[in-house]
Write a protein that holds these residues in place. Structure first.
Motif, PDB file in Angstrom:
ATOM      1  N   UNK A   7      96.468  50.735 -19.023  1.00 29.42           N
ATOM      2  CA  UNK A   7      95.761  50.384 -17.802  1.00 29.42           C
ATOM      3  C   UNK A   7      94.290  50.726 -17.963  1.00 29.42           C
ATOM      4  N   UNK A   8      93.425  49.844 -17.486  1.00 32.91           N
ATOM      5  CA  UNK A   8      91.991  50.085 -17.581  1.00 32.91           C
ATOM      6  C   UNK A   8      91.520  50.962 -16.426  1.00 32.91           C
ATOM      7  N   UNK A   9      90.360  51.562 -16.580  1.00 34.57           N
ATOM      8  CA  UNK A   9      89.876  52.514 -15.589  1.00 34.57           C
ATOM      9  C   UNK A   9      89.403  51.887 -14.287  1.00 34.57           C
ATOM     10  N   UNK A  10      89.389  50.574 -14.187  1.00 36.14           N
ATOM     11  CA  UNK A  10      89.147  49.999 -12.871  1.00 36.14           C
ATOM     12  C   UNK A  10      90.411  50.024 -12.015  1.00 36.14           C
ATOM     13  N   UNK A  11      91.538  50.424 -12.627  1.00 30.57           N
ATOM     14  CA  UNK A  11      92.801  50.567 -11.896  1.00 30.57           C
ATOM     15  C   UNK A  11      93.191  52.035 -11.719  1.00 30.57           C
ATOM     16  N   UNK A  12      93.038  52.819 -12.754  1.00 34.16           N
ATOM     17  CA  UNK A  12      93.404  54.243 -12.713  1.00 34.16           C
ATOM     18  C   UNK A  12      92.582  54.986 -13.740  1.00 34.16           C
ATOM     19  N   UNK A  13      92.137  56.201 -13.414  1.00 33.46           N
ATOM     20  CA  UNK A  13      91.279  56.939 -14.344  1.00 33.46           C
ATOM     21  C   UNK A  13      91.962  58.162 -14.944  1.00 33.46           C
ATOM     22  N   UNK A  14      93.121  58.550 -14.418  1.00 35.65           N
ATOM     23  CA  UNK A  14      93.856  59.693 -14.973  1.00 35.65           C
ATOM     24  C   UNK A  14      95.324  59.525 -14.612  1.00 35.65           C
ATOM     25  N   UNK A  15      96.100  58.966 -15.536  1.00 34.90           N
ATOM     26  CA  UNK A  15      97.490  58.631 -15.241  1.00 34.90           C
ATOM     27  C   UNK A  15      98.356  59.890 -15.210  1.00 34.90           C
TER      28      UNK A  15
ATOM     29  N   UNK B  66      79.490  48.219 -25.675  1.00 39.02           N
ATOM     30  CA  UNK B  66      80.033  48.913 -24.510  1.00 39.02           C
ATOM     31  C   UNK B  66      80.836  47.910 -23.708  1.00 39.02           C
ATOM     32  N   UNK B  67      82.003  48.318 -23.245  1.00 37.09           N
ATOM     33  CA  UNK B  67      82.945  47.335 -22.732  1.00 37.09           C
ATOM     34  C   UNK B  67      83.399  47.623 -21.317  1.00 37.09           C
ATOM     35  N   UNK B  68      83.724  46.551 -20.614  1.00 35.38           N
ATOM     36  CA  UNK B  68      84.422  46.607 -19.348  1.00 35.38           C
ATOM     37  C   UNK B  68      85.251  45.338 -19.244  1.00 35.38           C
ATOM     38  N   UNK B  69      86.146  45.308 -18.282  1.00 32.81           N
ATOM     39  CA  UNK B  69      87.042  44.170 -18.122  1.00 32.81           C
ATOM     40  C   UNK B  69      87.808  43.894 -19.410  1.00 32.81           C
ATOM     41  N   UNK B  70      88.240  44.969 -20.059  1.00 38.31           N
ATOM     42  CA  UNK B  70      89.024  44.828 -21.282  1.00 38.31           C
ATOM     43  C   UNK B  70      90.378  44.200 -20.993  1.00 38.31           C
ATOM     44  N   UNK B  71      90.930  44.522 -19.826  1.00 38.23           N
ATOM     45  CA  UNK B  71      92.220  43.979 -19.416  1.00 38.23           C
ATOM     46  C   UNK B  71      91.978  43.174 -18.147  1.00 38.23           C
ATOM     47  N   UNK B  72      91.753  41.873 -18.261  1.00 42.07           N
ATOM     48  CA  UNK B  72      91.358  41.080 -17.089  1.00 42.07           C
ATOM     49  C   UNK B  72      92.454  40.944 -16.040  1.00 42.07           C
ATOM     50  N   UNK B  73      93.734  41.052 -16.440  1.00 41.92           N
ATOM     51  CA  UNK B  73      94.816  40.926 -15.468  1.00 41.92           C
ATOM     52  C   UNK B  73      94.835  42.144 -14.548  1.00 41.92           C
ATOM     53  N   UNK B  74      94.826  41.918 -13.267  1.00 39.46           N
ATOM     54  CA  UNK B  74      94.815  42.998 -12.302  1.00 39.46           C
ATOM     55  C   UNK B  74      96.235  43.345 -11.848  1.00 39.46           C
ATOM     56  N   UNK B  75      96.444  44.607 -11.508  1.00 36.98           N
ATOM     57  CA  UNK B  75      97.747  45.054 -11.020  1.00 36.98           C
ATOM     58  C   UNK B  75      98.008  44.442  -9.650  1.00 36.98           C
ATOM     59  N   UNK B  76      99.168  43.847  -9.500  1.00 39.44           N
ATOM     60  CA  UNK B  76      99.519  43.196  -8.244  1.00 39.44           C
ATOM     61  C   UNK B  76     100.256  44.169  -7.316  1.00 39.44           C
ATOM     62  N   UNK B  77     100.013  44.015  -6.036  1.00 40.61           N
ATOM     63  CA  UNK B  77     100.693  44.824  -5.022  1.00 40.61           C
ATOM     64  C   UNK B  77     102.102  44.277  -4.827  1.00 40.61           C
ATOM     65  N   UNK B  78     103.095  45.140  -4.972  1.00 38.32           N
ATOM     66  CA  UNK B  78     104.492  44.718  -4.827  1.00 38.32           C
ATOM     67  C   UNK B  78     104.885  44.464  -3.382  1.00 38.32           C
ATOM     68  N   UNK B  79     104.087  44.995  -2.448  1.00 33.53           N
ATOM     69  CA  UNK B  79     104.457  44.911  -1.040  1.00 33.53           C
ATOM     70  C   UNK B  79     105.420  46.002  -0.597  1.00 33.53           C
ATOM     71  N   UNK B  80     105.870  46.825  -1.548  1.00 35.05           N
ATOM     72  CA  UNK B  80     106.808  47.907  -1.218  1.00 35.05           C
ATOM     73  C   UNK B  80     106.062  49.047  -0.523  1.00 35.05           C
ATOM     74  N   UNK B  81     106.592  49.465   0.615  1.00 35.91           N
ATOM     75  CA  UNK B  81     106.030  50.587   1.357  1.00 35.91           C
ATOM     76  C   UNK B  81     107.172  51.556   1.654  1.00 35.91           C
ATOM     77  N   UNK B  82     107.012  52.808   1.249  1.00 38.47           N
ATOM     78  CA  UNK B  82     108.042  53.818   1.455  1.00 38.47           C
ATOM     79  C   UNK B  82     107.513  54.918   2.369  1.00 38.47           C
TER      80      UNK B  82
END
Length: 555
Positions: A460-468, A135-151
């Motif tokens: 993307x792993x589910x610690x970032x998004x669960x339903x794209x 059973x796995x987690x942290x399959x993709x260790x790189x985390x999504x970075x915030x671009x700082x863009x706000x619209x």
């Protein structure tokens, strides 16, 4: 890659009982046979897409639950899980942290319905046992970075409420008629609206035209998608997909008799007498009817290639995103793992004006990869998708699809004709055993190339998004040229440059409203955003939420 056992026997007991020393719960639950049978029907209709009694799935394994948790707690949670979470109930909070998505409430279930459901659940006596294996987690260790863009967002329109509890309106798509500025949106419970001067007007009452249509249970039922023919202004043709109960009419595509038909997806062609009319009047015909094993993963997308011109072989061909229908979760993996011989788990491409399809009501384009090949499904363009919920083209004309994963990985795929995209034996760039635990993923084998799998452009792993959910290519502003997409439940927003091959970098962005940064959950006043995107004729981007039925324009 790091592998962990996600939960232990101790934490599992915590999920199901905060008082393990207490005597067995559930003694007051009825064992009446007729009530159990009623509960079984309710479970299959309302719960089976996310739960079973063998292992954890999208939600927890429910075997033995009624003997480990207070009956009243289960009742309250079924009715309104959000209330338990807001009250910081330890068990509810733990479940949310573990499964990363909030269970929808079922306020429409009566007390008698829940009594029956509990009676059926109570027939499963064994406490769930933690699964063994990788059973796995942290399959993709790189985390999504915030671009700082706000619209900045501005409220654009409000759909009429089609229910009294969230989601108040169930939109999935908003796009213009090709070549015009007429903007259309669906409500899965009703039909199609045209938005004019920021006000919705009912264009097609599909529920009235098709009384058998159902939009419950589940988020994905009802009017799933729509698409206007590129020549709509002259031929008046457009297309919808919707759901009806299983067995409503003979189907064109089905599967083994040993698997129940829960509902059917129906593709309809509509022909408007006057294409400029504000309300539909005309004729219609059913093109295709497909059996579905659950409330999920059906005909979620209809679209035409916006880059095709008259005379091109792709002009006027209808693309259809069709998932596995829940067949893999029900352990009928062969239905979706068909290697081009079936139509499930596929992106289909048909000619609505043709006659050589299976039922004579549509055509099979000769440019399709399996057209004319004995034993193959000529309708299939590409296959191996769990739930290809959105199909889109980038600004260079490349075809892509977003694909919602099972437990661990979400995908954005670049689509090539005839290719196999892995489901149900791959989830992202990992091996999954469709006859084992869906919560266990493994590294690819050394001889993986021989399996012929085409892997995601973005995963993307589910610690970032669960339903794209996609998304469009943005035409202006800080995100110009980028593909914008997001997470359905949380409303988290992402973008990527799809031309950055082989591995486009995903970054997050956020919104402001009234000049202040705000989360989508706060904006829609709910823990479940039900995020969707829209686009108008000027290529302006819109963000939509089913929760309150509101449409926001990105400024």
């Amino acid at each position: 890659m790091k592998n962990y056992l996600i939960f232990t026997a101790t934490s599992l007991v915590f999920l199901y009982s905060c008082s393990p020393s207490k005597k067995e719960f559930g003694s007051e639950i009825s064992t009446d046979a007729s009530q159990i049978l009623k509960g079984k029907t309710i479970f299959e209709q309302q719960c089976s897409t996310c739960h079973n009694f063998n292992e954890d799935a999208i939600g927890p394994n429910l075997s033995g639950l009624t003997r480990q948790v207070e009956t009243q707690w289960i009742r309250n949670f079924i009715k309104n899980p959000a209330a338990s979470i807001e009250a910081k109930d330890p068990r509810a909070v733990e479940l949310l942290a573990k499964y990363k998505t909030q269970m929808p409430g079922f306020p429409a279930l009566t007390d008698q319905d829940i009594d029956a459901l509990l009676s059926y659940m109570h027939t499963f006596e064994t406490l769930p046992i933690p699964i063994s294996g990788d059973t796995t987690s942290n399959l993709i260790p790189e985390k999504i970075q915030d671009s700082g863009i706000r619209l900045e967002l501005e409220l654009f329109a409000q759909l009429p409420a089609s229910d009294t509890v969230p989601p108040l309106a169930k939109m999935t798509k908003m796009e213009p008629i090709p070549g015009t500025d007429r903007l259309f949106i669906n409500d899965q419970r009703i039909g199609l609206y045209e938005i004019e001067n920021q006000q919705p007007a009912l264009f097609l009452n599909l529920k009235e035209k098709r009384p058998a249509m159902v939009s419950k249970p589940g988020w994905a039922t009802g009017v799933g998608s729509f698409a206007f023919h590129p020549d709509f202004e002259t031929n008046g043709l457009f297309y919808t997909s919707h759901t009806e109960p299983g067995g409503t009419a003979p189907s064109d595509f089905g599967y083994t008799d040993s698997l129940n038909v829960f509902m059917q997806w129906v593709l309809t062609e509509w022909k408007a007498e006057n294409p400029k009319a504000k309300a539909f009047k005309g004729t219609d015909r059913e093109i295709l009817r497909i059996d579905n094993a659950s409330q999920a993963h059906g005909m979620q997308e209809l679209t035409f290639n916006p880059f095709a011109k008259k005379g091109d072989p792709d002009y006027g061909l209808l693309y259809i995103g069709y998932g596995d229908g829940g067949t893999a979760e029900k352990r009928f993996a062969a239905i979706s793992n068909h290697q081009g011989k079936g139509i499930y788990s596929s992106i289909l491409r048909i000619d609505p004006a043709g006659k050589d399809g299976k039922n004579g009501k549509y055509g099979i384009p000769k440019i399709n990869p399996f057209a004319g090949k004995p034993g193959m499904a000529g309708e299939v363009l590409a296959y191996g998708f769990r739930n290809p919920n959105r199909i889109f083209w980038d600004d260079k004309g490349n075809l892509h699809a977003t694909d919602i994963g099972q437990h661990s990985i979400e995908e954005i795929n670049r689509i090539e004709p005839g290719k196999f995209y892995g489901w149900p034996v791959r989830e992202g760039t990992f091996v999954i055993n469709p006859f084992g635990s869906f919560r266990a993923l493994y590294p690819l084998p050394e001889d993986d190339a021989k399996f012929g799998v085409t892997y995601p452009l973005i995963q993307l792993e589910h610690d970032e998004t669960v339903a794209v959910i996609g998304g469009y290519i943005v035409s202006e502003g800080p995100l110009k040229g980028k593909f914008v997409f997001g997470d359905v439940p949380s409303g988290r927003l992402f973008f990527a440059d799809l031309s950055e091959l082989p591995n486009p970098v995903t970054q997050s962005w956020a919104v402001t409203f009234g000049g202040k940064e705000v989360s989508m959950k706060t904006l829609v006043n709910h823990d479940r955003v039900d995020l969707k995107f829209g686009l108008d004729a000027t290529k302006k981007l819109y963000i939509m939420s089913k929760t309150e039925g509101k449409i926001y324009r990105v400024k």
